[in-house]
Write a protein that holds these residues in place. Structure first.
Motif, mmCIF file in Angstrom:
data_model
loop_
_atom_site.group_PDB
_atom_site.id
_atom_site.type_symbol
_atom_site.label_atom_id
_atom_site.label_comp_id
_atom_site.label_asym_id
_atom_site.label_seq_id
_atom_site.Cartn_x
_atom_site.Cartn_y
_atom_site.Cartn_z
ATOM 1 N N VAL A 46 0.841 -1.204 0.000
ATOM 2 C CA VAL A 46 0.000 0.000 0.000
ATOM 3 C C VAL A 46 0.874 1.251 0.000
ATOM 4 O O VAL A 46 0.626 2.193 -0.758
ATOM 5 N N ALA A 47 1.893 1.259 0.847
ATOM 6 C CA ALA A 47 2.790 2.418 0.927
ATOM 7 C C ALA A 47 3.495 2.659 -0.405
ATOM 8 O O ALA A 47 3.607 3.806 -0.851
ATOM 9 N N THR A 48 3.951 1.606 -1.048
ATOM 10 C CA THR A 48 4.626 1.751 -2.344
ATOM 11 C C THR A 48 3.667 2.274 -3.400
ATOM 12 O O THR A 48 4.018 3.151 -4.195
ATOM 13 N N SER A 49 2.450 1.750 -3.406
ATOM 14 C CA SER A 49 1.454 2.189 -4.378
ATOM 15 C C SER A 49 1.114 3.669 -4.189
ATOM 16 O O SER A 49 1.035 4.430 -5.153
ATOM 17 N N ALA A 50 0.941 4.089 -2.931
ATOM 18 C CA ALA A 50 0.644 5.495 -2.652
ATOM 19 C C ALA A 50 1.837 6.386 -3.001
ATOM 20 O O ALA A 50 1.671 7.450 -3.609
ATOM 21 N N ASN A 52 4.182 5.818 -5.195
ATOM 22 C CA ASN A 52 4.272 5.867 -6.653
ATOM 23 C C ASN A 52 3.245 6.853 -7.223
ATOM 24 O O ASN A 52 3.549 7.637 -8.119
ATOM 25 N N MET A 53 2.028 6.830 -6.674
ATOM 26 C CA MET A 53 0.984 7.755 -7.133
ATOM 27 C C MET A 53 1.406 9.197 -6.896
ATOM 28 O O MET A 53 1.322 10.035 -7.799
ATOM 29 N N PHE A 54 1.880 9.499 -5.688
ATOM 30 C CA PHE A 54 2.281 10.874 -5.388
ATOM 31 C C PHE A 54 3.416 11.345 -6.297
ATOM 32 O O PHE A 54 3.387 12.464 -6.805
ATOM 33 N N MET A 55 4.396 10.488 -6.514
ATOM 34 C CA MET A 55 5.534 10.871 -7.361
ATOM 35 C C MET A 55 5.105 11.083 -8.815
ATOM 36 O O MET A 55 5.443 12.091 -9.421
ATOM 37 N N LYS A 62 4.352 15.437 -0.666
ATOM 38 C CA LYS A 62 3.554 14.388 -0.009
ATOM 39 C C LYS A 62 4.272 13.046 -0.094
ATOM 40 O O LYS A 62 4.262 12.266 0.857
ATOM 41 N N ALA A 63 4.912 12.775 -1.233
ATOM 42 C CA ALA A 63 5.675 11.536 -1.390
ATOM 43 C C ALA A 63 6.830 11.499 -0.394
ATOM 44 O O ALA A 63 7.078 10.472 0.239
ATOM 45 N N GLU A 64 7.513 12.623 -0.236
ATOM 46 C CA GLU A 64 8.636 12.689 0.698
ATOM 47 C C GLU A 64 8.170 12.496 2.141
ATOM 48 O O GLU A 64 8.814 11.796 2.926
ATOM 49 N N GLU A 65 7.032 13.085 2.469
ATOM 50 C CA GLU A 65 6.469 12.920 3.806
ATOM 51 C C GLU A 65 6.150 11.440 4.085
ATOM 52 O O GLU A 65 6.478 10.916 5.150
ATOM 53 N N LEU A 66 5.538 10.783 3.109
ATOM 54 C CA LEU A 66 5.224 9.356 3.253
ATOM 55 C C LEU A 66 6.505 8.531 3.335
ATOM 56 O O LEU A 66 6.642 7.664 4.196
ATOM 57 N N PHE A 78 12.585 2.630 -2.422
ATOM 58 C CA PHE A 78 13.586 3.583 -2.917
ATOM 59 C C PHE A 78 13.386 3.846 -4.408
ATOM 60 O O PHE A 78 13.513 4.979 -4.872
ATOM 61 N N GLY A 79 13.078 2.811 -5.173
ATOM 62 C CA GLY A 79 12.830 2.969 -6.602
ATOM 63 C C GLY A 79 11.615 3.833 -6.891
ATOM 64 O O GLY A 79 11.640 4.669 -7.799
ATOM 65 N N ALA A 80 10.560 3.647 -6.124
ATOM 66 C CA ALA A 80 9.349 4.470 -6.308
ATOM 67 C C ALA A 80 9.631 5.935 -5.986
ATOM 68 O O ALA A 80 9.104 6.837 -6.625
#
Length: 82
Positions: A46-50, A52-55, A62-66, A78-80
């Motif tokens: 879930v975290a990776t999917s979210a 990836n969406m933010f990026m 928001k991606a950095e915060e997550l 790290f890849g996402a």
């Protein structure tokens, strides 16, 4: 129609928002992320999917915060973030 939301449905929602990748889908994805139970954020899928969406939708802050909130990072996370 009432759909039970679990870690799988959230992951799919974030994936769909990533594929659409416009301002409306990002806003919907943010809404879903904010109302998602906190315990799902520790689920790596879930975290990776979210993340990836933010990026991909351009919300790097928001991606950095997550990303900073994820305790056990792996290569996929790290890849996402890249």
């Amino acid at each position: 129609m009432n759909i039970d939301k679990n870690e799988y449905t959230y992951s799919i929602i974030f994936k769909i928002c990533t594929e659409i990748s416009n301002e409306s889908s990002l806003e919907f994805g943010k809404l879903m992320f904010n109302e998602m139970p906190k315990r799902f954020r520790s689920n790596i899928v879930v975290a990776t999917s979210a993340l990836n969406m933010f990026m991909k939708c351009g919300d790097v802050s928001k991606a950095e915060e997550l990303f900073n909130g994820i305790r056990k990072k792996n290569l996929i996370i790290f890849g996402a973030m890249m």
